[in-house]
Design a protein around this motif. Structure first.
Motif, PDB file in Angstrom:
ATOM      1  N   ARG A  34       0.834  -1.208   0.000  1.00 17.22           N
ATOM      2  CA  ARG A  34       0.000   0.000   0.000  1.00 17.22           C
ATOM      3  C   ARG A  34       0.864   1.251   0.000  1.00 17.22           C
ATOM      4  O   ARG A  34       0.570   2.231  -0.688  1.00 17.22           O
ATOM      5  N   GLY A  35       1.926   1.230   0.781  1.00 14.66           N
ATOM      6  CA  GLY A  35       2.842   2.368   0.824  1.00 14.66           C
ATOM      7  C   GLY A  35       3.517   2.606  -0.514  1.00 14.66           C
ATOM      8  O   GLY A  35       3.648   3.750  -0.969  1.00 14.66           O
ATOM      9  N   GLU A  36       3.949   1.528  -1.157  1.00 14.93           N
ATOM     10  CA  GLU A  36       4.588   1.644  -2.468  1.00 14.93           C
ATOM     11  C   GLU A  36       3.607   2.172  -3.507  1.00 14.93           C
ATOM     12  O   GLU A  36       3.957   3.003  -4.346  1.00 14.93           O
ATOM     13  N   THR A  37       2.373   1.709  -3.446  1.00 16.13           N
ATOM     14  CA  THR A  37       1.347   2.180  -4.381  1.00 16.13           C
ATOM     15  C   THR A  37       1.102   3.669  -4.183  1.00 16.13           C
ATOM     16  O   THR A  37       1.004   4.428  -5.156  1.00 16.13           O
ATOM     17  N   ALA A  38       1.022   4.104  -2.941  1.00 20.53           N
ATOM     18  CA  ALA A  38       0.802   5.529  -2.660  1.00 20.53           C
ATOM     19  C   ALA A  38       1.976   6.362  -3.168  1.00 20.53           C
ATOM     20  O   ALA A  38       1.778   7.442  -3.737  1.00 20.53           O
ATOM     21  N   ALA A  39       3.200   5.868  -2.985  1.00 16.41           N
ATOM     22  CA  ALA A  39       4.375   6.601  -3.459  1.00 16.41           C
ATOM     23  C   ALA A  39       4.375   6.701  -4.980  1.00 16.41           C
ATOM     24  O   ALA A  39       4.670   7.764  -5.542  1.00 16.41           O
ATOM     25  N   LEU A  40       4.036   5.616  -5.657  1.00 17.40           N
ATOM     26  CA  LEU A  40       3.986   5.638  -7.120  1.00 17.40           C
ATOM     27  C   LEU A  40       2.898   6.580  -7.618  1.00 17.40           C
ATOM     28  O   LEU A  40       3.091   7.319  -8.591  1.00 17.40           O
ATOM     29  N   ARG A  41       1.765   6.565  -6.950  1.00 15.98           N
ATOM     30  CA  ARG A  41       0.666   7.457  -7.336  1.00 15.98           C
ATOM     31  C   ARG A  41       1.099   8.919  -7.178  1.00 15.98           C
ATOM     32  O   ARG A  41       0.825   9.768  -8.030  1.00 15.98           O
TER      33      ARG A  41
END
Length: 77
Positions: A34-41
């Motif tokens: 979830r953290g990685e997805t938020a960073a990519l977004r």
């Protein structure tokens, strides 16, 4: 008649512990994803803004340059 001490066999204790560890590791992996997805977004949004408004990159460069100059500690001789 009262039941006092119940001792689970070692195999059952190990299996229960392994299940708890696996569940905990699964939750941790999900949180990392979830953290990685938020960073990519966030990166994607920044890239879109930079593409649509090139002046933002110039402003950001000026901010960075002024921060480096202002926050740099004075040299001692």
């Amino acid at each position: 008649m009262a039941l006092r001490d119940v001792v689970m066999p070692a195999e059952l204790r190990r299996a229960a512990l392994a299940e708890l560890v696996a569940a905990s590791e699964g939750r941790a992996a999900l949180e990392r994803a979830r953290g990685e997805t938020a960073a990519l977004r966030s990166l994607l949004n920044a890239a879109r803004l930079a593409e649509e408004h090139p002046a933002l990159l110039e402003i950001r460069a000026l901010q960075t340059a002024s921060t480096v100059v202002v926050d740099r500690p004075a040299r001692r001789k």
